[in-house]
Design a protein around this motif. Sequence first.
Motif, PDB file in Angstrom:
ATOM      1  N   ARG A 276       0.834  -1.203   0.000  1.00 55.62           N
ATOM      2  CA  ARG A 276       0.000   0.000   0.000  1.00 55.62           C
ATOM      3  C   ARG A 276       0.870   1.256   0.000  1.00 55.62           C
ATOM      4  NH1 ARG A 276      -1.801   3.774   3.020  1.00 55.62           N
ATOM      5  NH2 ARG A 276      -0.867   3.051   4.946  1.00 55.62           N
ATOM      6  N   LEU A 277       1.949   1.231   0.774  1.00 52.46           N
ATOM      7  CA  LEU A 277       2.857   2.375   0.814  1.00 52.46           C
ATOM      8  C   LEU A 277       3.527   2.601  -0.537  1.00 52.46           C
ATOM      9  CD1 LEU A 277       4.494   1.821   4.302  1.00 52.46           C
ATOM     10  CD2 LEU A 277       2.837   3.576   3.663  1.00 52.46           C
ATOM     11  N   ALA A 278       3.876   1.521  -1.232  1.00 53.72           N
ATOM     12  CA  ALA A 278       4.484   1.653  -2.562  1.00 53.72           C
ATOM     13  C   ALA A 278       3.488   2.269  -3.540  1.00 53.72           C
ATOM     14  CB  ALA A 278       4.959   0.296  -3.053  1.00 53.72           C
ATOM     15  N   ARG A 279       2.215   1.835  -3.466  1.00 50.47           N
ATOM     16  CA  ARG A 279       1.191   2.419  -4.347  1.00 50.47           C
ATOM     17  C   ARG A 279       1.017   3.908  -4.062  1.00 50.47           C
ATOM     18  NH1 ARG A 279      -1.412  -2.439  -3.043  1.00 50.47           N
ATOM     19  NH2 ARG A 279      -2.732  -1.360  -1.536  1.00 50.47           N
ATOM     20  N   GLU A 280       0.983   4.275  -2.783  1.00 56.15           N
ATOM     21  CA  GLU A 280       0.855   5.694  -2.422  1.00 56.15           C
ATOM     22  C   GLU A 280       2.053   6.505  -2.924  1.00 56.15           C
ATOM     23  OE1 GLU A 280       0.290   6.426   1.712  1.00 56.15           O
ATOM     24  OE2 GLU A 280      -1.596   5.318   1.800  1.00 56.15           O
ATOM     25  N   ARG A 281       3.241   5.934  -2.770  1.00 56.85           N
ATOM     26  CA  ARG A 281       4.445   6.638  -3.207  1.00 56.85           C
ATOM     27  C   ARG A 281       4.424   6.855  -4.722  1.00 56.85           C
ATOM     28  NH1 ARG A 281       8.000   3.299  -1.352  1.00 56.85           N
ATOM     29  NH2 ARG A 281       8.362   2.230  -3.299  1.00 56.85           N
ATOM     30  N   GLU A 282       4.033   5.830  -5.464  1.00 56.38           N
ATOM     31  CA  GLU A 282       3.973   5.966  -6.926  1.00 56.38           C
ATOM     32  C   GLU A 282       2.918   6.978  -7.339  1.00 56.38           C
ATOM     33  OE1 GLU A 282       6.026   4.855  -9.244  1.00 56.38           O
ATOM     34  OE2 GLU A 282       7.193   4.114  -7.561  1.00 56.38           O
TER      35      GLU A 282
END
Length: 111
Positions: A79-85
């Motif tokens: 989820r954090l990777a999706r938010e960062r992208e």
Amino acid sequence: MISGWLWLLVWLGLVAASAGYLFLALRSLWRKVRALGEEAQRAAEAVEALEGESERLREARGAAGVEVTVLAIFDDPARLAREREATRRALAQRRRAARAARYPRWARSVD
């Protein structure tokens, strides 16, 4: 020439001096270990008090209806990777729009 008894006294003196030095070094080490243990005990008590206060504050937040945030290190990495992208894409879009606004009229895209 030095007689055998004199050599024996020299060696006994060296052994006694080294034993005294070792005694002093070990006594110093023992005092330091004891002080370290006391400091560790004080630190453990401080951590326990902080955990109790943290628990009390967590309960107070829950009762007040305040949203509790989770530190990123404990959150879901996907989820954090999706938010960062998504954040990166939004920032890149903003940069492109700001750069396009600075172009002269004749250099802007017609699309």
